[in-house]
Design a protein around this motif. Structure first.
Motif, PDB file in Angstrom:
ATOM      1  N   GLU A  20       0.831  -1.201   0.000  1.00 17.45           N
ATOM      2  CA  GLU A  20       0.000   0.000   0.000  1.00 17.45           C
ATOM      3  C   GLU A  20       0.869   1.257   0.000  1.00 17.45           C
ATOM      4  OE1 GLU A  20      -3.849  -1.801   2.425  1.00 17.45           O
ATOM      5  OE2 GLU A  20      -2.093  -1.071   3.532  1.00 17.45           O
ATOM      6  N   LYS A  21       1.965   1.226   0.758  1.00 18.78           N
ATOM      7  CA  LYS A  21       2.877   2.377   0.783  1.00 18.78           C
ATOM      8  C   LYS A  21       3.476   2.616  -0.597  1.00 18.78           C
ATOM      9  CE  LYS A  21       4.119   2.084   5.653  1.00 18.78           C
ATOM     10  NZ  LYS A  21       5.127   1.692   6.634  1.00 18.78           N
ATOM     11  N   LYS A  22       3.857   1.543  -1.292  1.00 16.05           N
ATOM     12  CA  LYS A  22       4.409   1.684  -2.639  1.00 16.05           C
ATOM     13  C   LYS A  22       3.385   2.299  -3.579  1.00 16.05           C
ATOM     14  CE  LYS A  22       7.774  -2.060  -2.339  1.00 16.05           C
ATOM     15  NZ  LYS A  22       8.164  -3.396  -2.802  1.00 16.05           N
ATOM     16  N   SER A  23       2.147   1.876  -3.442  1.00 15.18           N
ATOM     17  CA  SER A  23       1.079   2.411  -4.277  1.00 15.18           C
ATOM     18  C   SER A  23       0.861   3.894  -4.020  1.00 15.18           C
ATOM     19  CB  SER A  23      -0.217   1.630  -4.013  1.00 15.18           C
ATOM     20  OG  SER A  23      -1.260   2.123  -4.801  1.00 15.18           O
ATOM     21  N   VAL A  24       0.822   4.275  -2.758  1.00 21.27           N
ATOM     22  CA  VAL A  24       0.641   5.683  -2.394  1.00 21.27           C
ATOM     23  C   VAL A  24       1.838   6.500  -2.870  1.00 21.27           C
ATOM     24  CG1 VAL A  24       0.485   7.300  -0.457  1.00 21.27           C
ATOM     25  CG2 VAL A  24      -0.904   5.227  -0.463  1.00 21.27           C
ATOM     26  N   LEU A  25       3.050   5.964  -2.722  1.00 23.44           N
ATOM     27  CA  LEU A  25       4.242   6.667  -3.169  1.00 23.44           C
ATOM     28  C   LEU A  25       4.195   6.915  -4.674  1.00 23.44           C
ATOM     29  CD1 LEU A  25       7.040   7.845  -2.654  1.00 23.44           C
ATOM     30  CD2 LEU A  25       7.960   5.522  -2.898  1.00 23.44           C
ATOM     31  N   GLN A  26       3.785   5.905  -5.423  1.00 23.48           N
ATOM     32  CA  GLN A  26       3.682   6.059  -6.877  1.00 23.48           C
ATOM     33  C   GLN A  26       2.657   7.135  -7.226  1.00 23.48           C
ATOM     34  OE1 GLN A  26       5.730   4.642  -9.101  1.00 23.48           O
ATOM     35  NE2 GLN A  26       4.767   6.008 -10.550  1.00 23.48           N
ATOM     36  N   MET A  27       1.541   7.151  -6.518  1.00 21.61           N
ATOM     37  CA  MET A  27       0.508   8.161  -6.751  1.00 21.61           C
ATOM     38  C   MET A  27       1.064   9.558  -6.478  1.00 21.61           C
ATOM     39  SD  MET A  27      -3.075   8.742  -4.742  1.00 21.61           S
ATOM     40  CE  MET A  27      -2.157   9.102  -3.245  1.00 21.61           C
ATOM     41  N   VAL A  32       3.248  14.952  -8.371  1.00 18.98           N
ATOM     42  CA  VAL A  32       4.332  15.931  -8.424  1.00 18.98           C
ATOM     43  C   VAL A  32       4.855  16.078  -9.852  1.00 18.98           C
ATOM     44  CG1 VAL A  32       6.670  16.444  -7.639  1.00 18.98           C
ATOM     45  CG2 VAL A  32       4.942  15.662  -6.007  1.00 18.98           C
ATOM     46  N   ARG A  33       5.057  14.959 -10.542  1.00 20.82           N
ATOM     47  CA  ARG A  33       5.533  15.034 -11.926  1.00 20.82           C
ATOM     48  C   ARG A  33       4.553  15.780 -12.802  1.00 20.82           C
ATOM     49  NH1 ARG A  33       6.258   9.326 -12.137  1.00 20.82           N
ATOM     50  NH2 ARG A  33       8.021   8.873 -10.820  1.00 20.82           N
ATOM     51  N   GLY A  34       3.261  15.601 -12.546  1.00 25.01           N
ATOM     52  CA  GLY A  34       2.236  16.286 -13.330  1.00 25.01           C
ATOM     53  C   GLY A  34       2.317  17.791 -13.187  1.00 25.01           C
TER      54      GLY A  34
END
Length: 76
Positions: A20-27, A32-34
């Motif tokens: 779940e942490k990896k998923s949130v980090l990717q989000m 930020v990239r956007g």
């Protein structure tokens, strides 16, 4: 010093498992990239050029049918 919002986010993040942490980090990275990408308007000439190029690709047979895309998506 962390704001109330940051403290609340931290409390929730602490409760997540690693997946779940990896998923949130990717989000978060996506958010930020956007923001980092500048959106620039293109000219009407550039717009029309891109349309003409797309039409030429379709006329040359450089496209996938809906059925082909459905078959390809099954392998994703």
């Amino acid at each position: 010093m962390a704001t109330a919002l940051e403290r609340e986010l931290f409390q929730y993040i602490h409760q997540l498992d690693d997946a779940e942490k990896k998923s949130v980090l990717q989000m978060l990275k996506t958010f930020v990239r956007g923001r980092e990408k500048e959106v620039s308007r293109i000219s009407i000439d550039q717009y029309n050029k891109e349309i003409d190029e797309a039409i030429a690709r379709v006329e040359a047979g450089e496209f996938y049918t809906h059925e082909e895309v459905e078959r390809m998506s099954k392998d994703w």
